[in-house]
Structures are given as structure tokens and as C-alpha cells.
Design a protein around this motif. Structure first.
Motif, PDB file in Angstrom:
ATOM      1  N   GLU A 166       0.813  -1.219   0.000  1.00 43.40           N
ATOM      2  CA  GLU A 166       0.000   0.000   0.000  1.00 43.40           C
ATOM      3  C   GLU A 166       0.846   1.268   0.000  1.00 43.40           C
ATOM      4  N   GLY A 167       2.178   1.091   0.080  1.00 38.64           N
ATOM      5  CA  GLY A 167       3.068   2.243   0.063  1.00 38.64           C
ATOM      6  C   GLY A 167       3.083   3.041   1.346  1.00 38.64           C
ATOM      7  N   ILE A 168       2.733   2.405   2.478  1.00 38.53           N
ATOM      8  CA  ILE A 168       2.683   3.129   3.753  1.00 38.53           C
ATOM      9  C   ILE A 168       3.635   2.533   4.786  1.00 38.53           C
ATOM     10  N   ALA A 169       4.539   1.654   4.335  1.00 40.89           N
ATOM     11  CA  ALA A 169       5.500   1.035   5.252  1.00 40.89           C
ATOM     12  C   ALA A 169       6.656   1.985   5.523  1.00 40.89           C
ATOM     13  N   GLU A 170       7.347   1.757   6.645  1.00 42.26           N
ATOM     14  CA  GLU A 170       8.553   2.515   6.936  1.00 42.26           C
ATOM     15  C   GLU A 170       9.612   2.211   5.884  1.00 42.26           C
ATOM     16  N   LYS A 171      10.437   3.215   5.558  1.00 36.99           N
ATOM     17  CA  LYS A 171      11.481   3.003   4.557  1.00 36.99           C
ATOM     18  C   LYS A 171      12.511   2.011   5.056  1.00 36.99           C
ATOM     19  N   ARG A 172      13.230   1.401   4.137  1.00 34.10           N
ATOM     20  CA  ARG A 172      14.263   0.408   4.422  1.00 34.10           C
ATOM     21  C   ARG A 172      13.715  -0.783   5.196  1.00 34.10           C
ATOM     22  N   SER A 173      12.433  -1.110   4.978  1.00 34.17           N
ATOM     23  CA  SER A 173      11.776  -2.227   5.678  1.00 34.17           C
ATOM     24  C   SER A 173      11.890  -2.097   7.188  1.00 34.17           C
ATOM     25  N   GLY A 174      11.927  -0.853   7.662  1.00 32.30           N
ATOM     26  CA  GLY A 174      11.941  -0.610   9.103  1.00 32.30           C
ATOM     27  C   GLY A 174      13.313  -0.510   9.724  1.00 32.30           C
ATOM     28  N   ALA A 175      14.398  -0.701   8.939  1.00 35.21           N
ATOM     29  CA  ALA A 175      15.743  -0.572   9.497  1.00 35.21           C
ATOM     30  C   ALA A 175      15.986   0.880   9.900  1.00 35.21           C
ATOM     31  N   ARG A 176      16.462   1.092  11.126  1.00 38.95           N
ATOM     32  CA  ARG A 176      16.629   2.440  11.656  1.00 38.95           C
ATOM     33  C   ARG A 176      17.973   3.043  11.268  1.00 38.95           C
ATOM     34  N   GLY A 177      17.949   4.320  10.871  1.00 41.61           N
ATOM     35  CA  GLY A 177      19.163   5.070  10.614  1.00 41.61           C
ATOM     36  C   GLY A 177      19.432   6.021  11.759  1.00 41.61           C
ATOM     37  N   PRO A 178      20.531   6.828  11.675  1.00 39.07           N
ATOM     38  CA  PRO A 178      20.843   7.778  12.752  1.00 39.07           C
ATOM     39  C   PRO A 178      19.709   8.738  13.046  1.00 39.07           C
ATOM     40  N   GLU A 179      18.997   9.180  11.985  1.00 44.53           N
ATOM     41  CA  GLU A 179      17.908  10.127  12.198  1.00 44.53           C
ATOM     42  C   GLU A 179      16.784   9.504  13.020  1.00 44.53           C
ATOM     43  N   ASN A 180      16.568   8.204  12.846  1.00 43.24           N
ATOM     44  CA  ASN A 180      15.546   7.509  13.633  1.00 43.24           C
ATOM     45  C   ASN A 180      15.997   7.338  15.082  1.00 43.24           C
ATOM     46  N   VAL A 181      17.278   7.000  15.255  1.00 45.66           N
ATOM     47  CA  VAL A 181      17.816   6.804  16.603  1.00 45.66           C
ATOM     48  C   VAL A 181      17.631   8.067  17.446  1.00 45.66           C
ATOM     49  N   TRP A 182      18.061   9.215  16.902  1.00 46.12           N
ATOM     50  CA  TRP A 182      18.008  10.445  17.690  1.00 46.12           C
ATOM     51  C   TRP A 182      16.628  11.087  17.670  1.00 46.12           C
ATOM     52  N   GLY A 183      15.864  10.857  16.615  1.00 46.59           N
ATOM     53  CA  GLY A 183      14.490  11.339  16.623  1.00 46.59           C
ATOM     54  C   GLY A 183      13.695  10.704  17.749  1.00 46.59           C
ATOM     55  N   SER A 184      13.984   9.440  18.013  1.00 42.98           N
ATOM     56  CA  SER A 184      13.277   8.712  19.069  1.00 42.98           C
ATOM     57  C   SER A 184      13.874   8.943  20.456  1.00 42.98           C
ATOM     58  N   ALA A 185      15.196   9.102  20.518  1.00 41.80           N
ATOM     59  CA  ALA A 185      15.880   9.015  21.812  1.00 41.80           C
ATOM     60  C   ALA A 185      16.575  10.281  22.268  1.00 41.80           C
ATOM     61  N   LEU A 186      16.555  11.364  21.484  1.00 36.19           N
ATOM     62  CA  LEU A 186      17.278  12.570  21.888  1.00 36.19           C
ATOM     63  C   LEU A 186      16.799  13.104  23.226  1.00 36.19           C
ATOM     64  N   ILE A 187      15.490  13.208  23.406  1.00 39.11           N
ATOM     65  CA  ILE A 187      14.961  13.759  24.658  1.00 39.11           C
ATOM     66  C   ILE A 187      15.293  12.846  25.828  1.00 39.11           C
ATOM     67  N   GLY A 188      15.151  11.549  25.629  1.00 37.40           N
ATOM     68  CA  GLY A 188      15.528  10.605  26.678  1.00 37.40           C
ATOM     69  C   GLY A 188      16.999  10.706  27.021  1.00 37.40           C
ATOM     70  N   ALA A 189      17.848  10.862  26.005  1.00 35.02           N
ATOM     71  CA  ALA A 189      19.288  10.984  26.233  1.00 35.02           C
ATOM     72  C   ALA A 189      19.605  12.248  27.026  1.00 35.02           C
ATOM     73  N   LEU A 190      18.921  13.345  26.718  1.00 34.87           N
ATOM     74  CA  LEU A 190      19.146  14.586  27.466  1.00 34.87           C
ATOM     75  C   LEU A 190      18.710  14.449  28.924  1.00 34.87           C
ATOM     76  N   CYS A 191      17.601  13.757  29.146  1.00 37.53           N
ATOM     77  CA  CYS A 191      17.162  13.498  30.528  1.00 37.53           C
ATOM     78  C   CYS A 191      18.198  12.659  31.263  1.00 37.53           C
ATOM     79  N   ALA A 192      18.735  11.638  30.582  1.00 37.09           N
ATOM     80  CA  ALA A 192      19.749  10.780  31.193  1.00 37.09           C
ATOM     81  C   ALA A 192      21.005  11.572  31.526  1.00 37.09           C
ATOM     82  N   LEU A 193      21.416  12.447  30.617  1.00 39.57           N
ATOM     83  CA  LEU A 193      22.574  13.302  30.886  1.00 39.57           C
ATOM     84  C   LEU A 193      22.329  14.189  32.098  1.00 39.57           C
ATOM     85  N   GLY A 194      21.118  14.725  32.192  1.00 40.55           N
ATOM     86  CA  GLY A 194      20.777  15.561  33.334  1.00 40.55           C
ATOM     87  C   GLY A 194      20.879  14.799  34.637  1.00 40.55           C
TER      88      GLY A 194
END
Length: 263
Positions: free
Chosen positions: A81-109
């Protein structure tokens, strides 16, 4: 009774453990991350272990494993249907930090406030460290809720509606919601918040704050998708994810602060 790992430098433990996992992931036949994504996930994982120990690591690993799993639900149908995540769902750097940047900043704090010592399990009170721990768990509760709601909705949503108008729209439309996806997202946010409670990062009442914050943030994210995302090229899915997790973390912290002040 303490094990050797309790006395070891958490940064060295994180470096060693995640370097081993990086090597195993690199030779695994099923790629959950791109090569660049693997490197960035390695950096993130060391940061989390170094600041929050195995407790924080358990939360982010739960998010990664479950999030990767739900992305693959109904993959063949979503790709058709053309609505799947790109690369069959394999995460790139943009996905890693898009998901985890705020959590990482909280952890640093938390790490900065505790002198980079692994935090002890504690009850939630209105102090900066415990509120940052809540923000950490809430950010991943929000992201897992969003991922699960989106992927389950795209795979199994019988009726999808635009959140701003409640008009029927095709599955996969930005800003679309479905009953199936919404319920799945709530279950996911409960599950990861319970992990955060189980390892001692938050107390049981804070699980409620995480779930509430995740529900608020994912719906606001849907509104952003329906109204703003198509108007601004810089407002990519990854940028929206950062806003989404930030809203979730802030919402949980504000509710907990208000509750603590009133009791």
C-alpha cells in the motif's frame, strides 16, 4: 549483596557490553539498523548505561525491541500500500536520535546531578533528579505509544479518521488515528512504563503519569501531522518525533510536579 558489576565503572561496562553487541548486530542476518544507525545506537547505548546503568538501559532496549517488532507487523501489506517505513523498518541515525534525543538529554541531566553515578531506586518526589528520571521513561513511553499506534493502525485499523476533522481518510495518512491503533498505543505505553517502574527508575504512581503523558503527546503529534507537517519541509518525521517525545516528557513532569506540590 552486590555483584562485581555494581563496583565497575559504568562507562567501561557500557563501552564493553555495547561494543560486543555492536559486533553481533553487524553480523546478524536480519538488520534492524543501518550501518550508520548501528554506530549511533552504540553511542546512545553507552551514554544510557554510563548515566543510568542497567536500569535505564533496560527501558531503551525494551523500546528498541518492541518498536522494531511492531514496525514489522503487516509489513508485506503496508509495503504493497506504500505506507510502510522506509528500508523495511531498518533504523538510521535520524531515527535513533528522533526517538531518543529527549531521553538521552534526561539521562545526561540525571548523570550530571548525581555525579555520573547510577541512581538508586527511589520514590518520585518533586526534585530534579527524580523528575528527569520520569521524563526519561515518559519520553520512551510516548515514542513507543506513537510507533505502536501508527504501525498497528496501518496494519489493522478498520476505520481511520483525521484527528482534526474526524473525516475518514486512508490508512497511513499523516494525522490519521484509529481505535485499534490508539488502544495498542496505550497498551505499549503501559508496558514500557511498567518496565521503568520494575527496574526502580520511577514509582508506581509515575506509571500513570507516563501513560497519560504519552496519550496527550501522541494526539498532539497527530494534530501536528495533520496541520503543519505538509507545510514545512524541515518538519520531517524525525523532527516531529523529537517534539512528540519532548511534549510527553514535559507533560509527565508537570503533572508529577503539580501532584507533588498538592500532596
Amino acid at each position: 549483596m552486590f555483584s562485581l558489576i555494581d563496583y565497575a565503572n559504568p562507562w567501561l561496562v557500557g563501552l564493553g557490553l555495547n561494543t560486543i553487541l555492536l559486533g553481533l548486530a553487524g553480523i546478524a542476518p536480519k538488520k534492524l539498523l543501518t550501518p550508520a544507525g548501528l554506530f549511533h545506537a552504540w553511542l546512545l547505548a553507552i551514554l544510557i548505561w554510563g548515566t543510568l546503568g542497567w536500569q535505564g538501559y533496560a527501558v531503551v532496549m525494551f523500546y528498541f525491541i518492541v518498536g522494531s517488532g511492531v514496525t514489522r507487523i503487516g509489513m508485506a501489506q503496508k509495503e504493497a500500500e506504500g505506507i510502510a517505513e522506509k528500508r523495511s523498518g531498518a533504523r538510521g541515525p535520524e531515527n535513533v536520535w528522533g526517538s531518543a534525543l529527549i531521553g538521552a538529554l534526561c539521562a545526561l541531566g540525571v548523570g550530571l546531578l548525581s555525579g555520573f553515578l547510577v541512581p538508586s531506586p527511589q520514590s518520585l518526589v518533586p526534585n530534579p533528579q527524580s523528575l528527569l528520571l520520569l521524563g526519561y521513561v515518559a519520553s520512551f513511553s510516548t515514542k513507543l505509544a506513537d510507533t505502536t499506534a501508527s504501525e498497528v493502525g496501518k496494519a489493522y485499523g478498520k476505520s481511520t479518521f483525521l484527528i482534526t476533522t474526524l473525516q475518514p481518510v486512508p490508512r497511513g495518512t499523516e494525522g490519521a488515528i484509529s481505535l485499534e491503533g490508539t488502544l495498542a498505543g496505550i497498551v505499549a505505553s503501559v508496558a514500557i512504563a511498567l518496565v521503568g517502574w520494575g527496574v526502580g527508575l520511577i514509582d508506581l504512581l509515575a506509571v500513570v503519569w507516563c501513560v497519560l503523558a504519552a496519550f496527550i503527546a501522541t494526539n498532539i503529534e497527530s494534530v501536528i501531522g495533520a496541520t503543519l507537517q505538509s507545510k514545512y519541509t524541515w518538519l520531517t518525521n524525525e523532527v516531529v518525533n523529537i517534539f512528540n517525545t519532548l511534549i510527553g516528557a514535559i507533560a509527565a513532569v508537570l503533572v508529577a510536579w503539580a501532584w507533588g506540590m498538592g500532596h
